[in-house]
Design a protein around this motif. Structure first.
Motif, PDB file in Angstrom:
ATOM      1  N   LEU A 255       0.869  -1.089   0.145  1.00 45.74           N
ATOM      2  CA  LEU A 255      -0.126  -0.061  -0.011  1.00 45.74           C
ATOM      3  C   LEU A 255       0.794   1.229   0.083  1.00 45.74           C
ATOM      4  N   ALA A 256       2.094   1.301   0.427  1.00 46.04           N
ATOM      5  CA  ALA A 256       2.787   2.251   0.600  1.00 46.04           C
ATOM      6  C   ALA A 256       3.414   2.955  -0.670  1.00 46.04           C
ATOM      7  N   GLN A 257       3.836   1.936  -1.640  1.00 46.40           N
ATOM      8  CA  GLN A 257       4.622   2.472  -2.669  1.00 46.40           C
ATOM      9  C   GLN A 257       4.012   2.837  -3.865  1.00 46.40           C
ATOM     10  N   ARG A 258       2.816   2.241  -4.592  1.00 43.55           N
ATOM     11  CA  ARG A 258       2.115   2.508  -5.787  1.00 43.55           C
ATOM     12  C   ARG A 258       0.799   2.556  -5.406  1.00 43.55           C
TER      13      ARG A 258
ATOM     14  N   PRO B 232      -0.844   8.903   1.213  1.00 44.19           N
ATOM     15  CA  PRO B 232      -1.355   9.787   2.241  1.00 44.19           C
ATOM     16  C   PRO B 232      -2.324   8.823   3.134  1.00 44.19           C
ATOM     17  N   PRO B 233      -3.254   8.116   2.511  1.00 50.43           N
ATOM     18  CA  PRO B 233      -4.202   7.571   3.390  1.00 50.43           C
ATOM     19  C   PRO B 233      -3.307   6.093   4.188  1.00 50.43           C
ATOM     20  N   LEU B 234      -2.395   5.830   3.872  1.00 52.40           N
ATOM     21  CA  LEU B 234      -1.705   4.744   4.760  1.00 52.40           C
ATOM     22  C   LEU B 234      -0.881   5.498   5.763  1.00 52.40           C
ATOM     23  N   ILE B 235      -0.197   6.781   5.246  1.00 54.25           N
ATOM     24  CA  ILE B 235       0.370   7.613   6.494  1.00 54.25           C
ATOM     25  C   ILE B 235      -0.397   8.086   7.469  1.00 54.25           C
TER      26      ILE B 235
END
Length: 83
Positions: free
Chosen positions: A32-35, A77-80
């Motif tokens: 989820l972080a990368q793309r 942004p949602p994962l952050i």
């Protein structure tokens, strides 16, 4: 035409013990972080929900190590917000 199915594959598995929960959480966060734009929107939302649910089963030390390993690759942004 090729489509991104790694997230959907990761979501197929149920984490039945602490070790599986930790592994699945780390895998989901990495994906989820990368793309984030490479995944189906519903799969992405399901992945975020699953990561949030699993996070309570993952030791803080492991969560921190996973996030540190993503240094420079965390583009969602949602994962952050979740982290």
């Amino acid at each position: 035409m090729r489509f991104e199915d790694r997230l959907r594959t990761a979501l197929r598995h149920d984490a039945t013990n602490a070790r599986e929960a930790t592994a699945q959480w780390a895998q989901l966060v990495d994906l989820l972080a990368q793309r984030p734009d490479s995944f189906d929107l519903n799969d992405f939302a399901t992945g975020l929900t699953r990561a949030q649910a699993l996070s309570h089963r993952v030791p803080e030390k492991q969560r921190m190590a996973t996030v540190r390993a993503l240094h420079g690759r965390l583009r969602s942004p949602p994962l952050i917000r979740l982290l």
